[in-house]
Design a protein around this motif. Structure first.
Motif: not given
Length: 286
Positions: A220, A187-188, A222
């Motif tokens: 979400h 995701r990052a 990270i």
């Protein structure tokens, strides 16, 4: 203006001025003219090439506090013929998000990097690209994680394999912990490549193929790329315990090298040597 900000704007102005001075008019298709006292391009010529006003560009070179958009920075980078490293430096000085470096159609590793992988002995290691595709590896990596040479397409993608491969799930002692961390790292990196069509397609397909991905992706989470340990349950030699470390390639920062170092617990070094000596008797397919 704070002293640090003032220094940054001055550095930006100096950088632009030195880049302007090294480019001849002929390089950008302009006539040299007779009365040219300025080395390289004039300010008004750079402004014309970049599509901005002369006054605005002058203020930028003078170190004034001006907000510069990404589009203008891209125009200046093209007008001044900046190399890739110079382009990144320009964005950093202007306090803008780093420009997206689209990966080449085929990401490759240098012979020197492959040589490094091959000489890591019993330490499994591989190189992954911006979209998390495994593009290079050593024999130890094939012995532990499966024969990358026999894999095709998405079978070599670390995220796809983690969430869709039954054998990979069985290999990892703590599959859920690994999958959650990998997803947060993915995701990052995804945030730096928003809009990439291949990544978008990969995510859409993962949302369909994996219930866990579908459940966790909206969170979400990270995470960077931490060091750590990984416990594996290899079908041929049993329990393995390895330390892992990931780092970027200096000359190709879009590539990441991940190295797994065997530690003495569970007789891991001997088991890895056995795998390399005997070869895999139990195939680790997809």
């Amino acid at each position: 203006m704070k002293q640090q900000e003032k220094q940054r704007y001055q550095e930006l102005g100096d950088f632009l001025r030195t880049r302007r001075a090294r480019i001849s008019p002929e390089q950008v298709g302009l006539p040299r003219g007779i009365r040219r006292r300025t080395p390289g391009l004039r300010r008004e010529e750079v402004a014309q090439l970049a599509g901005v006003s002369v006054d605005w560009y002058t203020w930028l070179e003078q170190g004034r506090e001006i907000t510069v958009s990404t589009q203008v920075l891209e125009s200046l980078a093209r007008a001044l013929h900046l190399a890739a490293d110079e382009r990144v430096h320009l964005f950093l000085l202007a306090h803008q998000q780093l420009p997206l470096e689209r990966p080449a159609l085929e990401e490759t590793v240098s012979p020197t990097l492959q040589h490094f992988l091959d000489h890591l002995g019993t330490s499994p290691a591989y190189v992954s690209g911006q979209r998390w595709d495994i593009i290079a590896w050593n024999e130890a990596a094939c012995a532990v994680f499966g024969d990358f040479r026999a894999m095709r397409g998405r079978e070599r993608n670390a995220v796809w394999r983690t969430f869709t491969s039954a054998t990979h799930r069985q290999l990892l002692v703590d599959w859920e912990g690994h999958a959650r961390k990998l997803l947060a790292q993915f995701r990052a990196s995804f945030g730096r490549m928003l809009g990439d069509p291949q990544l978008t397609e990969l995510i859409n397909d993962l949302l369909t193929a994996s219930a866990e991905f579908r459940l966790w992706w909206p969170d979400h989470e990270i995470l960077g790329t931490p060091e750590g340990q990984k416990a594996l349950n290899h079908p041929q030699v049993g329990f393995l315990l390895l330390e892992h470390l990931t780092f970027q390639v200096y000359d190709a920062p879009e590539l990441k090298v991940t190295v797994y170092t065997p530690i003495n617990e569970a007789d891991t070094p001997r088991k890895l040597q056995q795998l390399l000596t005997e070869g895999p008797r139990v195939p680790l397919g997809f």
